[in-house]
Write an enzyme that holds these catalytic residues in place. Structure first.
Site, PDB file in Angstrom:
ATOM      1  CG  ASN A 149     -12.390 -25.990   1.200  1.00  0.00           C
ATOM      2  OD1 ASN A 149     -11.821 -25.173   1.937  1.00  0.00           O
ATOM      3  ND2 ASN A 149     -11.792 -27.075   0.755  1.00  0.00           N
ATOM      4  N   GLY A 184      -4.104 -17.706   7.009  1.00  0.00           N
ATOM      5  CA  GLY A 184      -5.247 -16.817   6.790  1.00  0.00           C
ATOM      6  C   GLY A 184      -5.072 -15.828   5.657  1.00  0.00           C
ATOM      7  CB  SER A 185      -2.864 -15.543   2.688  1.00  0.00           C
ATOM      8  OG  SER A 185      -3.071 -16.714   1.949  1.00  0.00           O
ATOM      9  CG  ASN A 186      -7.268 -18.165   0.340  1.00  0.00           C
ATOM     10  OD1 ASN A 186      -7.610 -17.793  -0.776  1.00  0.00           O
ATOM     11  ND2 ASN A 186      -6.317 -19.071   0.536  1.00  0.00           N
ATOM     12  CE  LYS A 204      -8.526 -30.395  13.770  1.00  0.00           C
ATOM     13  NZ  LYS A 204      -7.857 -31.661  14.022  1.00  0.00           N
ATOM     14  CG  HIS A 231      -8.510 -28.504  -3.217  1.00  0.00           C
ATOM     15  ND1 HIS A 231      -8.143 -29.142  -2.057  1.00  0.00           N
ATOM     16  CD2 HIS A 231      -7.893 -29.176  -4.219  1.00  0.00           C
ATOM     17  CE1 HIS A 231      -7.345 -30.162  -2.350  1.00  0.00           C
ATOM     18  NE2 HIS A 231      -7.181 -30.202  -3.653  1.00  0.00           N
TER      19      HIS A 231
HETATM   20  C1  GRF Z   1      -4.976 -22.623   0.684  1.00  0.00           C
HETATM   21  O1  GRF Z   1      -3.997 -23.041  -0.207  1.00  0.00           O
HETATM   22  C2  GRF Z   1      -6.282 -23.344   0.436  1.00  0.00           C
HETATM   23  O2  GRF Z   1      -6.431 -23.772  -0.880  1.00  0.00           O
HETATM   24  C3  GRF Z   1      -6.192 -24.548   1.335  1.00  0.00           C
HETATM   25  O3  GRF Z   1      -5.511 -24.089   2.475  1.00  0.00           O
HETATM   26  C4  GRF Z   1      -4.646 -23.019   2.123  1.00  0.00           C
HETATM   27  C5  GRF Z   1      -4.894 -21.895   3.094  1.00  0.00           C
HETATM   28  O4  GRF Z   1      -3.979 -20.860   2.963  1.00  0.00           O
HETATM   29  N1  GRF Z   1      -7.499 -25.086   1.615  1.00  0.00           N
HETATM   30  P1  GRF Z   1      -4.162 -19.499   3.795  1.00  0.00           P
HETATM   31  O5  GRF Z   1      -4.217 -19.875   5.267  1.00  0.00           O
HETATM   32  O6  GRF Z   1      -5.418 -18.860   3.333  1.00  0.00           O
HETATM   33  O7  GRF Z   1      -2.951 -18.693   3.472  1.00  0.00           O
END
Ligand code: GRF
Length: 203
Positions: free
Chosen positions: A109, A14-16, A93, A111
């Site tokens: 999303n 969940g860092s994003n 998912k 990526h």
């Molecule tokens: C990220 O690298 C994103 O590109 C991919 O999953 C990863 C999620 O990382 N879809 P985080 O859980 O947000 O740290």
């Protein structure tokens, strides 16, 4: 203008998600996260969301063994939370057809590589960075794209290039791309919130 109402999905760290939540809190992103949905009840992402005081919902094949019922429940939670834009943030998912259709051109999303070259089924996590390094390209990227029925298939909305260094390992490259992802996702959501990016003409 009222803040853009976001629904976030996450499965792991969940860092994003954290970067988006922090940007909402510090005012650089004019949005509010109205719900966080996770398929893994133990995920750090859900814990981060709870710490931030956000509504979290665990929905998965454990809570809804039938895929159609899961799809309907996800859609119902999103609509019930007044979500305008869905952002997948490390969600492992596929969303069901009803949710994808209802939120057509309103699901993003992120990526960790350029698309379409380094995407598709099976290209996730460490494997993406391994594929980038094996190809010999000099640049990778963080990519924000629209979600449709196929893996990593929707149009690219924003991309931040990231250099590949000669001594990179999948881990060092992943870390550099991850930092770019955090900045890019929040900035892209802000460009959508202000109307600078119109997703209906991005597809
Ligand atoms: C990220 O690298 C994103 O590109 C991919 O999953 C990863 C999620 O990382 N879809 P985080 O859980 O947000 O740290």
């Amino acid at each position: 203008m009222s803040p853009l109402r976001l629904g976030l999905f996450a499965s792991h760290d969940g860092s994003n998600l954290q970067a988006i939540v922090d940007s909402c809190a510090n005012g650089t992103l004019d949005a509010t996260v109205t719900v966080v949905i996770g398929n893994n009840s133990c995920a750090r992402a859900l814990e981060r969301a709870r710490v931030a005081g956000l509504k979290t919902v665990h929905l998965s094949s454990k809570t809804h063994p039938q895929p159609g019922a899961l799809d309907q429940e996800i859609l119902s939670v999103l609509v019930g939370s007044g979500v305008e834009l869905v952002a997948l943030a490390g969600y492992n998912k596929k969303l069901g057809p009803e949710t994808v259709s209802y939120f057509r051109d309103r699901i993003l999303n992120i990526h960790p590589a350029p698309l379409p070259r380094f995407g598709g089924e099976g290209l996730y996590g460490r494997r993406v960075h391994e594929a980038v390094l094996a190809s010999g390209v000099k640049e990778s990227a963080a990519t924000v794209h629209l979600v449709d029925e196929l893996y990593d298939h929707g149009a690219t909305v924003a991309e931040q290039k990231v250099p590949v260094l000669v001594d990179d390992t999948p881990e060092t490259l992943a870390e550099r791309v991850k930092r770019a992802e955090h900045a890019l996702y929040a900035a892209t959501l802000q460009r959508i919130a202000t109307g600078e990016i119109d997703l209906s003409s991005a597809g």
